[in-house]
Motif scaffolding. Structure first.
Motif, PDB file in Angstrom:
ATOM      1  N   ILE A  18       0.866  -1.179   0.000  1.00 42.15           N
ATOM      2  CA  ILE A  18       0.000   0.000   0.000  1.00 42.15           C
ATOM      3  C   ILE A  18       0.899   1.224   0.000  1.00 42.15           C
ATOM      4  O   ILE A  18       1.507   1.572   1.008  1.00 42.15           O
ATOM      5  CB  ILE A  18      -0.938   0.024   1.229  1.00 42.15           C
ATOM      6  N   ASP A  19       1.027   1.864  -1.165  1.00 41.72           N
ATOM      7  CA  ASP A  19       1.845   3.072  -1.282  1.00 41.72           C
ATOM      8  C   ASP A  19       0.980   4.291  -0.969  1.00 41.72           C
ATOM      9  O   ASP A  19      -0.241   4.252  -1.109  1.00 41.72           O
ATOM     10  CB  ASP A  19       2.421   3.166  -2.701  1.00 41.72           C
ATOM     11  N   GLU A  20       1.630   5.378  -0.533  1.00 41.42           N
ATOM     12  CA  GLU A  20       0.903   6.576  -0.094  1.00 41.42           C
ATOM     13  C   GLU A  20      -0.121   6.200   0.982  1.00 41.42           C
ATOM     14  O   GLU A  20      -1.264   6.674   0.994  1.00 41.42           O
ATOM     15  CB  GLU A  20       0.217   7.260  -1.280  1.00 41.42           C
ATOM     16  N   ALA A  21       0.316   5.352   1.911  1.00 42.16           N
ATOM     17  CA  ALA A  21      -0.595   4.835   2.937  1.00 42.16           C
ATOM     18  C   ALA A  21      -1.088   5.926   3.881  1.00 42.16           C
ATOM     19  O   ALA A  21      -2.093   5.725   4.584  1.00 42.16           O
ATOM     20  CB  ALA A  21       0.098   3.732   3.736  1.00 42.16           C
ATOM     21  N   GLN A  22      -0.431   7.089   3.895  1.00 44.79           N
ATOM     22  CA  GLN A  22      -0.904   8.180   4.752  1.00 44.79           C
ATOM     23  C   GLN A  22      -2.269   8.707   4.310  1.00 44.79           C
ATOM     24  O   GLN A  22      -2.931   9.446   5.048  1.00 44.79           O
ATOM     25  CB  GLN A  22       0.121   9.324   4.783  1.00 44.79           C
ATOM     26  N   ARG A  23      -2.706   8.337   3.106  1.00 43.65           N
ATOM     27  CA  ARG A  23      -4.031   8.755   2.634  1.00 43.65           C
ATOM     28  C   ARG A  23      -5.165   7.988   3.304  1.00 43.65           C
ATOM     29  O   ARG A  23      -6.328   8.383   3.199  1.00 43.65           O
ATOM     30  CB  ARG A  23      -4.122   8.564   1.118  1.00 43.65           C
TER      31      ARG A  23
END
Length: 255
Positions: free
Chosen positions: A122-127
């Motif tokens: 899961i990339d850009e998981a801060q979203r």
């Protein structure tokens, strides 16, 4: 070996011929996090500010070791549970139009993820908010699935995980990227590109202070800027103070 499917990331900087053998301490630590997460089929976390090389480190590890994986980048436009589930299904099964209740979508995803061994990145998981992260954890914990889960993102993902101690406790490996500084940065830049290796250290340090601040993405931008202007600059073999000033003026978004 199952085909690897990757959602577009938008992280790529094309047309910069760089060395593939740059191997920093942070990259090594990230690769150990990837290795342990894959071997243990656990949950791993790679975090840090944008532009420090997190996505590159993950891509490099899974490519070099030819590990089957699927990478999903959550949409910035929706954090609802259904939005998260729709995004996962759109990458895992792009030929299927998602439909049904959230429970039905979760059940469908469990069946899909149980079909073949692969790592879910899961990339850009801060979203994702805590509900989205718990949904993905539920998929990971399902009895029929047995896949490694790697969360990659900015500091926001760590703050979100911290709001749910039970969720945070499930993360078994963590790798944190920080801006490089001093002699380690200079040594890495010398390996990154011959143009940087030939540049005076004082010029590199000034560029880092004005523009890059230890961020790899910005150093790639500087390199590309200079290479794009090579003909006009008489094909220099290093970044001159004049080129450095031009790069600083063109690339520094700060007022």
């Amino acid at each position: 070996m199952p085909a690897t499917r990757t959602a577009p990331t938008g992280h790529e900087l094309a047309d910069v011929p760089i060395a593939d053998n740059v191997f920093t301490d942070q990259l090594r630590h990230a690769h150990l996090c990837c290795r342990d997460t894959v071997r243990g089929r656990t949950i791993g976390l790679i975090t840090g500010d944008p532009g420090l090389g997190k996505t590159h480190a993950v891509d490099r590890y899974f490519t070099e070791h030819r590990i089957p994986h699927v990478r999903v980048e959550p949409s910035a436009l929706g954090r609802s549970p259904k939005s998260v589930l729709y995004r996962l299904l759109s990458v895992l099964r792009p030929e299927i139009k998602p439909r049904g209740t959230a429970i039905e979508l979760v059940d469908e995803l469990k069946e899909i993820l149980a079909e073949e061994p692969r790592t879910l990145i899961i990339d850009e998981a801060q979203r994702l908010d805590v509900t989205g992260l718990n949904l993905i954890r539920e998929l990971h914990d399902a009895p029929q699935t047995d896949f490694p889960l790697l969360l990659v993102g900015g500091a926001g993902v760590t703050r979100t995980l911290a709001t749910d101690p039970a969720l945070l406790s499930r993360v078994e490996r963590t790798s944190r990227f920080k801006p490089m500084k001093g002699s380690k940065l200079v040594a890495a830049l010398h390996e990154l590109h011959p143009l940087l290796a030939a540049t005076d250290q004082s010029v590199l340090e000034d560029l880092d202070r004005r523009v890059c601040r230890g961020h790899w993405r910005d150093w790639l931008k500087v390199t590309r800027f200079v290479l794009d202007r090579a003909e006009a600059a008489g094909y220099p073999d290093k970044i001159t103070p004049k080129l450095a000033r031009a790069a600083s003026s063109a690339l520094n978004p700060a007022p």
